[in-house]
Scaffold this motif. Structure first.
Motif: not given
Length: 299
Positions: A110-136
């Motif tokens: 799991x990795x995090x992107x500093x972003x003000x969008x409510x978003x998350x996405x899967x990529x590659x085959x083993x990586x999930x990325x979620x935004x800071x805005x979604x976490x907040x």
């Protein structure tokens, strides 16, 4: 969390196969790009024409090694390791998801992107990325629905074709940009240095036009591949939603999508051009389908 229908383990879903269509569409232009790149390379190193595509494919296959995937794709997307506070939110949710999917939690990063969008996405085959805005902005329960959806993409092999397509597109993108650059150089040189000669001006404009046309061939291929990917990608979103429901995270995911709607997202696209440039179905449509699946879990 509603009782889960068995949705454990990884298996190839239909949308993972249809996602190969944009890759197939891009393949001839990737091969053409490899030939264009090979022509100057062979002036330096005398190698057969098949070596360069083979090297590119072998290098791309390394992206499916989990450690390489995380090391390469995370900086590419501008993602980082979660902070201690973020990890405290993510870790228990991901542990429960791994149990629901009957998988070890360490298989995915799991990795995090500093972003003000409510978003998350899967990529590659083993990586999930979620935004800071979604976490907040999302509650732990809503976030669990979002992460269940992204894990479902991996479990259905939806991200395989996307990763291959992105890798094949890199030389096509590079040649399109190089072509436009030299087209601008040729046009500027014609206007600046040979404008006094009608013959040289015509020659410069012909060269500029050829470079422009070649660049647009590669660019049009990218646009067509992206549009086709967006069309078939809607199916993978619905399949990931379906698996999330069967894992027991349907209501949590629906509530997260309602947050998207509340923040101004989830509107239905109007017109075929808008549909070709939209990678996700409308959030309202997804919520309606999720609620229908929860009412009729056997369907």
């Amino acid at each position: 969390m509603e009782p889960a229908v068995d949705a454990r383990g990884r298996h190839l879903e239909r949308s993972a196969l249809t996602a190969l269509l944009p890759v197939v569409a891009l393949l001839p232009f990737w091969l053409l790009a490899m030939v264009v790149i090979w022509l100057p390379v062979r002036l330096i190193v005398d190698i057969p024409i098949w070596v360069l595509p083979l090297v590119w494919l072998v290098a791309g296959s390394l992206l499916f090694i989990p450690s390489v995937q995380v090391a390469v794709l995370s900086p590419l997307f501008g993602a980082r390791q979660p902070t201690e506070e973020e990890q405290a939110i993510i870790a228990p949710i991901w542990r429960d998801l791994a149990i629901a999917a009957n998988l070890p939690s360490y298989r995915y990063a799991i990795r995090v992107i500093d972003s003000d969008e409510l978003n998350a996405f899967a990529c590659g085959g083993h990586l999930v990325v979620v935004t800071t805005f979604a976490l907040e902005e999302l509650t732990d329960r809503e976030l669990s629905g979002v992460l269940a959806h992204e894990l479902s993409h991996h479990l259905g092999f939806h991200t395989f074709a996307l990763t291959v397509g992105h890798w094949l597109s890199l030389p096509v993108i590079a040649l399109a940009r190089i072509g436009f650059f030299f087209q601008n150089v040729a046009r500027a040189a014609t206007d600046s240095f040979v404008s006094h000669s009608a013959a040289l001006t015509a020659l410069g404009r012909i060269a500029s036009g050829i470079l422009y046309a070649i660049s647009w061939v590669f660019l049009a291929a990218l646009y067509a591949s992206d549009a086709l990917g967006n069309l078939v990608g809607h199916g993978s979103e619905f399949e990931a939603d379906r698996r999330a429901v069967r894992m027991g995270y349907g209501r949590a995911l629906a509530d997260a999508l309602r947050q998207v709607i509340r923040l101004g997202g989830g509107t239905r696209t109007v017109g075929w051009r808008a549909r070709l440039t939209t990678s996700h179905p409308p959030a309202r449509t997804r919520v309606a389908r999720i609620e229908a699946m929860m009412r009729h879990p056997s369907q």
